[in-house]
Scaffold this active site. Structure first.
Site, PDB file in Angstrom:
ATOM      1  CD  GLU A 152      50.653  -4.574 -11.160  1.00  0.00           C
ATOM      2  OE1 GLU A 152      49.534  -4.414 -10.958  1.00  0.00           O
ATOM      3  OE2 GLU A 152      51.444  -5.127 -10.182  1.00  0.00           O
TER       4      GLU A 152
ATOM      5  CG  ASP B  52      51.081 -13.401  -5.876  1.00  0.00           C
ATOM      6  OD1 ASP B  52      51.186 -13.675  -7.186  1.00  0.00           O
ATOM      7  OD2 ASP B  52      50.202 -12.491  -5.380  1.00  0.00           O
TER       8      ASP B  52
ATOM      9  CD  GLU C 247      45.022 -10.020  -2.328  1.00  0.00           C
ATOM     10  OE1 GLU C 247      44.907  -9.942  -1.876  1.00  0.00           O
ATOM     11  OE2 GLU C 247      45.789 -10.024  -3.269  1.00  0.00           O
TER      12      GLU C 247
ATOM     13  CB  THR D 123      45.788 -12.305 -10.892  1.00  0.00           C
ATOM     14  OG1 THR D 123      45.795 -12.446  -9.913  1.00  0.00           O
ATOM     15  CG2 THR D 123      45.888 -11.390 -11.958  1.00  0.00           C
TER      16      THR D 123
ATOM     17  NE  ARG E  73      47.643  -2.952 -11.116  1.00  0.00           N
ATOM     18  CZ  ARG E  73      47.083  -3.296  -9.739  1.00  0.00           C
ATOM     19  NH1 ARG E  73      46.600  -1.441  -9.356  1.00  0.00           N
ATOM     20  NH2 ARG E  73      48.170  -2.899  -9.465  1.00  0.00           N
TER      21      ARG E  73
HETATM   22  C1  DMJ Z   1      45.829  -7.725  -7.560  1.00  0.00           C
HETATM   23  O1  DMJ Z   1      46.514  -6.604  -8.632  1.00  0.00           O
HETATM   24  C2  DMJ Z   1      46.169  -8.774  -8.174  1.00  0.00           C
HETATM   25  O2  DMJ Z   1      45.198  -9.688  -7.635  1.00  0.00           O
HETATM   26  C3  DMJ Z   1      47.540  -9.259  -8.529  1.00  0.00           C
HETATM   27  O3  DMJ Z   1      47.215 -10.870  -8.626  1.00  0.00           O
HETATM   28  C4  DMJ Z   1      48.333  -9.097  -6.747  1.00  0.00           C
HETATM   29  N1  DMJ Z   1      47.000  -8.868  -6.659  1.00  0.00           N
HETATM   30  C5  DMJ Z   1      46.588  -7.474  -6.338  1.00  0.00           C
HETATM   31  C6  DMJ Z   1      45.773  -6.715  -5.099  1.00  0.00           C
HETATM   32  O4  DMJ Z   1      46.252  -7.209  -4.162  1.00  0.00           O
END
Ligand code: DMJ
Length: 623
Positions: free
Chosen positions: A212, A357, A526, A613, A216
């Site tokens: 995370e 994912d 998403e 992501t 982020r």
């Molecule tokens: C985000 O923090 C990122 O996209 C992560 O890969 C999984 N999903 C959340 C948002 O839904």
């Protein structure tokens, strides 16, 4: 007079995309043919003999040559060598890459300097884009008023909460969105908070999650570095806020601490938690890390190595991908847990939703990140991705009844266990990733015209379009027009009555089943992410229309008057009960993708940037 060939030796060596269809052997025989006509060597038997020796020698050289990287990454057990090169690799067609533009062409193509000054021909979409910008402004104003410096805003109780370790995650996640939107005041506010407080926070805070914090905070800092003019990038999107070097220094300090997750693990699988102030790391309470978490920090660490000139970040982070390549898998699909203690997968649960994912997303994106000239050392990632997507199509894709929506289910007990028709909203990243992986960021039209799409690419593109439809229908089927966190699909083997979404006019009312525990909406990105990528790639305006419909539903049901937006408890009820949380990704991802969906394609072009992501764009190497 001899004419030089339209490609250099380097092009051939690095599999340059422009000339992918010309194999070295073809190039060689063409050169010899040219010689042949010009000098009539073939009529001389000594000449013929010399040519034969030359061809033989060169073929031997090609078979013997092997880069050190390739040797380090070979699979254990199933490797057949021919003169130092894997036979399978020789026979396999290399991935087809899009042509690269020259620096001049590239500059012209991505010449917009600021999201607010782009030319948008259609006033309808310009107005809609402005509405998204206003929404971002409203989200930020709530956060700023009630929660500045906290990780997240609780918009209803009008206070902040630290759910991510206390690094002011919303500030950093939102920063590059503000840059892209040209919201200079917000760039200044967020940028000066980062400059004043973030380094101190990093040195004082306790436990954070490696993944995370990387996607982020580190991702946000790196993207802010580039978009504020780091590397003299062509996308210098702001003159406000700190200088790029400030973002880079903080990113390095943070990454040095996060790196202990890799260096203190006994295997190449990182621990999942880091104590920032101590620079120490430890495993999760259960011991295992999520596969997605361990395997989706490489875009960030690779880019940091590239801009800092220190290879240690990339070297450590890439080990886990090279290691996963050696583990057993099910048609390219892998379990959602992996142990840092043993380096092995844990359990058999296979899914592309939570914990699985972004493993698949990063396989293709890390390969793309290296750019056409450099990614031959990473071909194994492309191979793993293609195999996994074949596995998805074979083992996880089904059609619902009665109306035949294409969905991706799960294998909670592995390929020998029962199939579950459950699909997390998180799986809706997949249509975008599939489309990107197929055309490598070019439009479908361009990729088709240049004959760049393989059979696998075409299959993946088709699946991308079908799945994007399903993801949109997960919104359309509910009373609020917003998707639940998880949906089940009605199949011959599975059905449940009385669990519909509440929109009687949806033709998929009986295909989609929404259990009570799964009816919440966290403002996730998403689906709009995939709509954005698919719009850029197919140019089909239905994706824009769908994105607008979703945006309107967010406006109607999640906007909090006093500032900010909130998650919901139940999307099947009107009015929905509101939860009290604005997730950082609403500003970092959801609104950014909507803004880009309605705007000009030259802003963050998909063949020049990869989005991490968390939607932080990082430039593709050497572009
Ligand atoms: C985000 O923090 C990122 O996209 C992560 O890969 C999984 N999903 C959340 C948002 O839904």
């Amino acid at each position: 007079m001899s004419k030089s060939l339209p490609y250099s030796v380097k092009d051939i060596h690095y599999d340059n995309a422009k000339f992918r269809h010309r194999s070295p052997l073809k190039v060689l025989s063409q050169s010899l043919l040219t010689l042949n006509t010009k000098r009539n060597y073939a009529s001389c038997s000594t000449g013929k003999f010399l040519i034969l020796i030359l061809v033989f020698g060169l073929v031997c050289l090609m078979l013997m040559s092997k880069s050190p990287n390739e040797s380090a990454l070979n699979e254990k057990g199933k490797v057949t060598f021919v003169g130092g090169l894997r036979l399978g690799r020789l026979l396999r067609k290399p991935p087809r890459l899009p042509p690269r533009l020259s620096p001049d062409e590239g500059q012209l193509k991505g010449s917009s300097t600021n999201g607010s000054t782009i030319s948008i021909s259609d006033p309808k979409w310009a107005a809609r884009q402005q509405s998204v910008k206003d929404a971002f402004d409203h989200a930020w104003s709530g956060y700023r008023k009630y929660a500045m410096g906290y990780d997240e805003l609780m918009p209803i109780s009008q206070k902040g909460v630290d759910g991510l370790g206390g690094l002011g995650a919303t500030v950093v996640d939102a920063l590059d969105t503000a840059m892209i939107m040209g919201l200079d005041n917000i760039v200044s506010e967020a940028g000066s908070w980062v400059e004043t407080y973030l380094l101190e926070r990093i040195s004082q805070k306790g436990q954070v999650n490696l993944f995370e914090t990387t996607i982020r905070v580190l991702g946000g800092l790196l993207s802010a570095y580039h978009l504020s003019g780091g590397e003299q990038g062509t996308m210098n999107m702001t003159h406000n806020g700190p200088k790029p070097a400030i973002y880079l220094n903080i990113a390095k300090d943070l990454a040095d601490r996060l790196l202990t997750a890799f260096t203190s693990s006994p295997t190449s699988v990182p621990f999942c938690d880091v104590i920032l102030r101590e620079s120490t790391a430890h495993p999760a309470p259960g011991g295992a890390s999520s596969t997605a978490e361990a395997a989706s920090v490489q875009l960030e660490f690779n880019y940091l190595s590239a801009i800092s000139g220190d290879p240690k970040y990339s070297t450590e982070a890439m080990k886990v991908l090279a290691h996963i390549k050696t583990l057993p898998n099910t048609e390219g699909l892998v379990p959602i847990y992996i142990s840092p203690q043993t380096g092995e997968f844990v359990g058999e649960n296979i899914r592309l939703g939570s914990r699985g994912d972004s493993y698949y997303e990063y396989l293709i994106k890390v390969w793309l990140q290296q750019g056409a000239e450099f990614n031959s050392n990473f071909t194994y990632l492309h191979d793993m991705y293609i195999e996994a997507m074949k596995g998805v199509r074979h083992l996880l894709v089904r059609n619902s009844i009665p109306k035949g929506l294409v969905f991706v289910g799960e294998l909670p007990y592995g390929s020998k266990g029962e199939f579950s028709p459950k699909m997390d909203h998180l799986v809706c990243f997949l249509p975008g990733t599939l489309a990107l992986g197929a055309t490598k960021g070019l439009t479908k039209e361009q990729a088709l015209k240049e004959n760049l799409l393989s059979f696998e690419d075409l299959e993946n593109l088709k699946l991308a379009e079908d799945l994007a439809k399903t993801c949109f229908e997960m919104y359309e089927v509910t009373a609020t027009g917003l998707a639940p966190e998880i949906a089940y699909f009605h199949t011959n083997e599975y059905s449940e009555d009385g669990l519909q979404g509440g929109n009687k006019s949806s033709m998929y009312e009986n295909d989609i089943i929404i259990k009570h525990a799964d009816r919440h909406n966290l403002l996730r990105p998403e689906t709009v992410e995939s709509l954005f990528v698919l719009y850029r790639i197919t140019k089909d305006t239905k994706y824009r229309d769908q994105g607008w419909q979703i945006f309107e539903a967010f406006e109607k049901y999640t906007k909090v008057k006093s500032g900010g937006y909130t998650s919901l408890d139940d999307v099947t009820e009107v009015p929905p009960h509101r939860r009290d949380k604005m997730e950082t990704f609403f500003l970092g991802e959801t609104l950014k993708y909507l803004y880009l969906l309605f705007g000009d394609d030259s802003v963050i072009p998909l063949d020049k940037f990869v989005f991490n992501t968390e939607a932080h764009p990082l430039p593709i190497r050497n572009t």
